[in-house]
Scaffold this motif. Structure first.
Motif, PDB file in Angstrom:
ATOM      1  N   LYS A  74       0.829  -1.205   0.000  1.00 38.47           N
ATOM      2  CA  LYS A  74       0.000   0.000   0.000  1.00 38.47           C
ATOM      3  C   LYS A  74       0.867   1.260   0.000  1.00 38.47           C
ATOM      4  O   LYS A  74       0.530   2.263  -0.637  1.00 38.47           O
ATOM      5  N   ALA A  75       1.984   1.201   0.714  1.00 35.50           N
ATOM      6  CA  ALA A  75       2.874   2.361   0.790  1.00 35.50           C
ATOM      7  C   ALA A  75       3.405   2.739  -0.583  1.00 35.50           C
ATOM      8  O   ALA A  75       3.598   3.923  -0.889  1.00 35.50           O
ATOM      9  N   ASN A  76       3.651   1.740  -1.426  1.00 36.46           N
ATOM     10  CA  ASN A  76       4.152   2.020  -2.768  1.00 36.46           C
ATOM     11  C   ASN A  76       3.200   2.918  -3.542  1.00 36.46           C
ATOM     12  O   ASN A  76       3.621   3.778  -4.314  1.00 36.46           O
ATOM     13  N   THR A  77       1.896   2.729  -3.314  1.00 37.15           N
ATOM     14  CA  THR A  77       0.899   3.577  -3.970  1.00 37.15           C
ATOM     15  C   THR A  77       0.947   4.991  -3.414  1.00 37.15           C
ATOM     16  O   THR A  77       0.880   5.976  -4.163  1.00 37.15           O
ATOM     17  N   TRP A  78       1.070   5.127  -2.102  1.00 39.50           N
ATOM     18  CA  TRP A  78       1.115   6.449  -1.479  1.00 39.50           C
ATOM     19  C   TRP A  78       2.306   7.270  -1.972  1.00 39.50           C
ATOM     20  O   TRP A  78       2.185   8.481  -2.174  1.00 39.50           O
ATOM     21  N   VAL A  79       3.442   6.639  -2.155  1.00 36.48           N
ATOM     22  CA  VAL A  79       4.629   7.388  -2.594  1.00 36.48           C
ATOM     23  C   VAL A  79       4.711   7.470  -4.113  1.00 36.48           C
ATOM     24  O   VAL A  79       5.658   8.038  -4.656  1.00 36.48           O
ATOM     25  N   GLU A  80       3.733   6.882  -4.804  1.00 32.08           N
ATOM     26  CA  GLU A  80       3.660   6.914  -6.269  1.00 32.08           C
ATOM     27  C   GLU A  80       4.908   6.309  -6.919  1.00 32.08           C
ATOM     28  O   GLU A  80       5.526   6.904  -7.793  1.00 32.08           O
ATOM     29  N   ALA A  81       5.253   5.103  -6.462  1.00 25.47           N
ATOM     30  CA  ALA A  81       6.404   4.388  -7.017  1.00 25.47           C
ATOM     31  C   ALA A  81       5.973   3.156  -7.798  1.00 25.47           C
ATOM     32  O   ALA A  81       6.770   2.238  -8.007  1.00 25.47           O
ATOM     33  N   GLY A  82       4.730   3.097  -8.230  1.00 17.63           N
ATOM     34  CA  GLY A  82       4.268   2.011  -9.071  1.00 17.63           C
ATOM     35  C   GLY A  82       4.031   0.721  -8.307  1.00 17.63           C
ATOM     36  O   GLY A  82       3.643   0.732  -7.139  1.00 17.63           O
ATOM     37  N   ARG A  83       4.289  -0.403  -8.976  1.00 13.96           N
ATOM     38  CA  ARG A  83       4.076  -1.714  -8.375  1.00 13.96           C
ATOM     39  C   ARG A  83       5.072  -1.953  -7.250  1.00 13.96           C
ATOM     40  O   ARG A  83       6.185  -1.422  -7.260  1.00 13.96           O
ATOM     41  N   PHE A  84       4.663  -2.798  -6.305  1.00 15.96           N
ATOM     42  CA  PHE A  84       5.608  -3.233  -5.282  1.00 15.96           C
ATOM     43  C   PHE A  84       6.403  -4.393  -5.881  1.00 15.96           C
ATOM     44  O   PHE A  84       6.149  -5.577  -5.608  1.00 15.96           O
ATOM     45  N   ALA A  85       7.372  -4.038  -6.713  1.00 19.46           N
ATOM     46  CA  ALA A  85       8.184  -5.034  -7.432  1.00 19.46           C
ATOM     47  C   ALA A  85       9.625  -4.557  -7.400  1.00 19.46           C
ATOM     48  O   ALA A  85      10.002  -3.651  -8.150  1.00 19.46           O
ATOM     49  N   ARG A 111      24.401 -10.394  -5.616  1.00 16.33           N
ATOM     50  CA  ARG A 111      23.153 -10.289  -6.371  1.00 16.33           C
ATOM     51  C   ARG A 111      23.151  -9.006  -7.193  1.00 16.33           C
ATOM     52  O   ARG A 111      23.620  -7.963  -6.733  1.00 16.33           O
ATOM     53  N   THR A 112      22.589  -9.079  -8.398  1.00 17.12           N
ATOM     54  CA  THR A 112      22.507  -7.898  -9.267  1.00 17.12           C
ATOM     55  C   THR A 112      21.069  -7.594  -9.679  1.00 17.12           C
ATOM     56  O   THR A 112      20.844  -6.738 -10.527  1.00 17.12           O
ATOM     57  N   HIS A 113      20.116  -8.287  -9.081  1.00 20.47           N
ATOM     58  CA  HIS A 113      18.718  -8.098  -9.487  1.00 20.47           C
ATOM     59  C   HIS A 113      17.919  -7.251  -8.497  1.00 20.47           C
ATOM     60  O   HIS A 113      16.723  -7.016  -8.693  1.00 20.47           O
ATOM     61  N   SER A 114      18.566  -6.796  -7.427  1.00 16.16           N
ATOM     62  CA  SER A 114      17.866  -5.938  -6.454  1.00 16.16           C
ATOM     63  C   SER A 114      17.634  -4.557  -7.061  1.00 16.16           C
ATOM     64  O   SER A 114      18.546  -3.954  -7.636  1.00 16.16           O
ATOM     65  N   LEU A 115      16.401  -4.044  -6.920  1.00 15.85           N
ATOM     66  CA  LEU A 115      16.025  -2.759  -7.527  1.00 15.85           C
ATOM     67  C   LEU A 115      15.716  -1.701  -6.488  1.00 15.85           C
ATOM     68  O   LEU A 115      15.269  -2.002  -5.382  1.00 15.85           O
ATOM     69  N   GLU A 116      15.927  -0.466  -6.882  1.00 11.26           N
ATOM     70  CA  GLU A 116      15.317   0.665  -6.194  1.00 11.26           C
ATOM     71  C   GLU A 116      14.385   1.335  -7.200  1.00 11.26           C
ATOM     72  O   GLU A 116      14.672   1.380  -8.399  1.00 11.26           O
ATOM     73  N   ARG A 117      13.231   1.793  -6.725  1.00 11.45           N
ATOM     74  CA  ARG A 117      12.242   2.457  -7.573  1.00 11.45           C
ATOM     75  C   ARG A 117      12.141   3.908  -7.126  1.00 11.45           C
ATOM     76  O   ARG A 117      12.451   4.233  -5.977  1.00 11.45           O
ATOM     77  N   PHE A 118      11.675   4.772  -8.023  1.00 11.22           N
ATOM     78  CA  PHE A 118      11.685   6.195  -7.724  1.00 11.22           C
ATOM     79  C   PHE A 118      10.298   6.807  -7.804  1.00 11.22           C
ATOM     80  O   PHE A 118       9.567   6.624  -8.791  1.00 11.22           O
ATOM     81  N   SER A 119       9.965   7.520  -6.751  1.00 10.26           N
ATOM     82  CA  SER A 119       8.755   8.334  -6.722  1.00 10.26           C
ATOM     83  C   SER A 119       8.930   9.492  -7.702  1.00 10.26           C
ATOM     84  O   SER A 119       9.997   9.683  -8.277  1.00 10.26           O
ATOM     85  N   CYS A 120       7.898  10.306  -7.860  1.00 13.25           N
ATOM     86  CA  CYS A 120       7.922  11.394  -8.865  1.00 13.25           C
ATOM     87  C   CYS A 120       9.089  12.399  -8.779  1.00 13.25           C
ATOM     88  O   CYS A 120       9.545  12.818  -9.844  1.00 13.25           O
TER      89      CYS A 120
END
Length: 561
Positions: A123-134, A157-166
């Motif tokens: 749910k937090a991912n939606t609040w911060v506008e960072a798309g899917r929780f993936a 590991r090289t598959h760990s991601l960070e996603r960005f809010s607006c």
């Protein structure tokens, strides 16, 4: 409804079911999540406007060692939205290992699990506008090539991601919802100066509130939540000492201790063999339109085996201050450092004066690459300055397959690292803060061992070569000191009041109706930026408060009937 605290008659006592102090990411999320639940919510915000300079002055304080910690008022903003008005938008959840009690990280262990927080993370991912929780490239970017072609490791590991809010400014994004919510009242310019307990010290009796123009009022609420950030929360608890002399929640001298940020810096040189097309080092766009970026990290099993603090490393360009990089864009950034925001500008400065010869070499880099600079500026204007979802940061084309590693690591909880009250007071009579941030050699040694593992795996797979100097590692990590505005652990969560300030529901031990929201309650800092976890915990707290207060109201109605 949003109004000024100066418009409330002097001496008034306001009543609410829940009073939230602080309208940043935690406070706004909590207030709007409590809306439409049959509760009256009062949200107090000290700033009268966005980036309120007059209110900002009340953040000023002392720092024990300014070489390793920024001034107290930096990275914190008063005004609706709080510090989300200046954050970079990086969103990362904590890893499951971060919640574990690890023998090699003294003071580690959360009283809740990753799985227990997971529903609110989504749910937090939606609040911060960072798309899917993936946050795994294998699912979020299924068609994209790997970070390094040919790199196969069970350790790194090289598959760990960070996603960005607006990045999302909560004050702007959610202002209209706050204005329209009939059960949420927002008071701006409302500085909470003290939390008043009842005579037994078991419950909050009232809050003292002041404005900079001299108005004074009080708040009485069934539940009070401090959502004022990792530093200000400790200040308010310690300041409120009329009933409990050592400060609220501080019976065992825990408030303000275990203050953590992150261990960070640019370290060493990574050279990838072969074509530049074999490296994915920049931002990638997921199917939902969100910018993502991969990092290097150590598998959790290997962290346990080698006794490592959690850490990630991003591919970064060479040292900007050194004109030997021959990049016109980097030299242009260095020459324009006085125009860059504080957080990034300090990374463009060395402590020594810049020699005239070095300036000339930077200018030569700029002159020799006008096309590169023009291309960069055009991209920055279109995708950063004018875009609603902004390109996160400066990324340059990969010409040489040579990178530094940008380290972002967990800091071990350390009781001697703390925030205290100074002797000086501000204009409202509150004692200012004194920050004494410290790290320990275990933090540096863990980074060293982690980088050594990365270097060994690069060599084993034949993908590249990573070199760093262990003798200068501490200097590299501490060049800019504690990382940014990550103020963590000053009112930590736990099961025992002897070692923590709040319980599993973020309620202050021994105080029945006082809660804390934000990174102050984090027992450990992880490798992750704190914002996403702050919002997830605020959503979790909203559910807990709704259940508790609605149940009590229903019981009261039943007794009355």
């Amino acid at each position: 409804m949003i109004e000024s605290a100066d418009d409330v008659p002097r001496g008034t006592t306001l009543h609410a079911d829940v009073c939230i102090v602080g309208a940043g990411a935690a406070g706004i999320t909590l207030a709007l999540s409590l809306s439409d639940q049959g509760l009256q919510v009062l949200l107090l915000e000290a700033g009268s406007r966005a980036r309120d300079r007059q209110a900002q002055a009340h953040y000023e304080g002392e720092v024990a060692d300014e070489r390793i910690h920024s001034p107290v008022h930096r990275y914190r903003l008063r005004g609706l939205g709080g510090s989300t008005s200046l954050w970079g938008g990086r969103c990362v959840p904590y890893d499951p290992i971060d919640f574990e009690r690890r023998s090699f990280v003294p003071g580690s262990g959360w009283p809740i699990s990753y799985e227990g927080l997971l529903p609110w993370y989504a749910k937090a991912n939606t609040w911060v506008e960072a798309g899917r929780f993936a946050y795994d490239a294998r699912t979020a970017l299924p068609e994209a090539p790997p970070m390094f072609a040919g790199f196969d490791s069970d350790i790194v590991r090289t598959h760990s991601l960070e996603r960005f809010s607006c990045p999302t400014d909560f004050g702007k994004r959610y202002r209209r919802r706050l204005e329209l919510a009939r059960d949420v009242r927002v008071l701006t310019g409302a500085h909470c100066t003290a939390v008043r307990l009842d005579e037994e010290g078991r419950n909050v009796r009232a809050l003292d509130v002041a404005t900079l123009s001299g108005n004074r009022l009080h708040v009485s609420a069934r539940a009070v939540v401090l959502a004022t950030g990792g530093l200000e929360t400790a200040r308010l608890l310690l300041q409120s000492d009329d009933v409990v002399p050592q400060g609220i929640g501080n019976r065992f001298d825990v408030v303000g201790r275990y203050y953590q940020c992150h261990i960070a810096g640019n370290v060493g040189t990574l050279t990838i063999f072969g074509s530049t097309r074999q490296v994915r080092h920049g931002y990638e766009i997921a199917a939902d339109g969100v910018y993502c970026r991969r990092r290097l990290s150590i598998d959790p099993a290997m962290q346990r085996r080698h006794g490592l603090h959690n850490m990630v490393a991003r591919l970064h360009f060479p040292k900007i201050t050194d004109p030997a990089h021959r990049s016109g864009v980097l030299s242009g950034l260095f020459l324009a450092r006085s125009l860059v925001s504080y957080e990034y500008a300090k990374r463009l400065r060395d402590t020594a004066p810049v020699p005239a010869g070095m300036v000339a070499r930077h200018m030569f880099n700029v002159v020799r690459e006008p096309v590169e600079i023009a291309t960069f500026l055009t991209h920055w204007l279109r995708h950063r300055a004018l875009a609603q979802r902004k390109f996160p940061s400066v990324i340059l084309s990969n010409r040489t397959n040579r990178f530094s590693l940008e380290v972002h690591g967990e800091q071990q909880p350390y009781a001697a690292s703390r925030v205290l009250l100074a002797q000086d007071v501000d204009a409202l009579g509150m004692r200012k803060l004194r920050v004494d941030w410290r790290y320990c050699q275990a933090d540096v040694q863990s980074v060293s061992r982690t980088l050594t593992l990365i270097a060994a795996e690069m060599e084993r797979t034949g993908v590249g070569r990573y070199e760093f100097n262990p003798e200068t590692l501490e200097q590299d990590l501490m060049r800019y000191g504690a990382y940014g505005g990550h103020h963590i652990g000053t009112a930590r969560m736990g099961t025992r009041p002897e070692t923590s300030v709040v319980d599993t529901d973020c309620r202050v031990h021994d105080v029945g109706n006082l809660y804390i929201a934000g990174s102050a309650v984090f027992p450990t800092s992880s490798q992750a930026n704190p914002t996403l976890t702050i919002v997830a915990l605020a959503l979790r707290l909203a559910d807990r408060l709704t259940q508790r207060l609605q149940a009590r109201r229903a019981a009261a109605v039943q007794v009355y009937a």
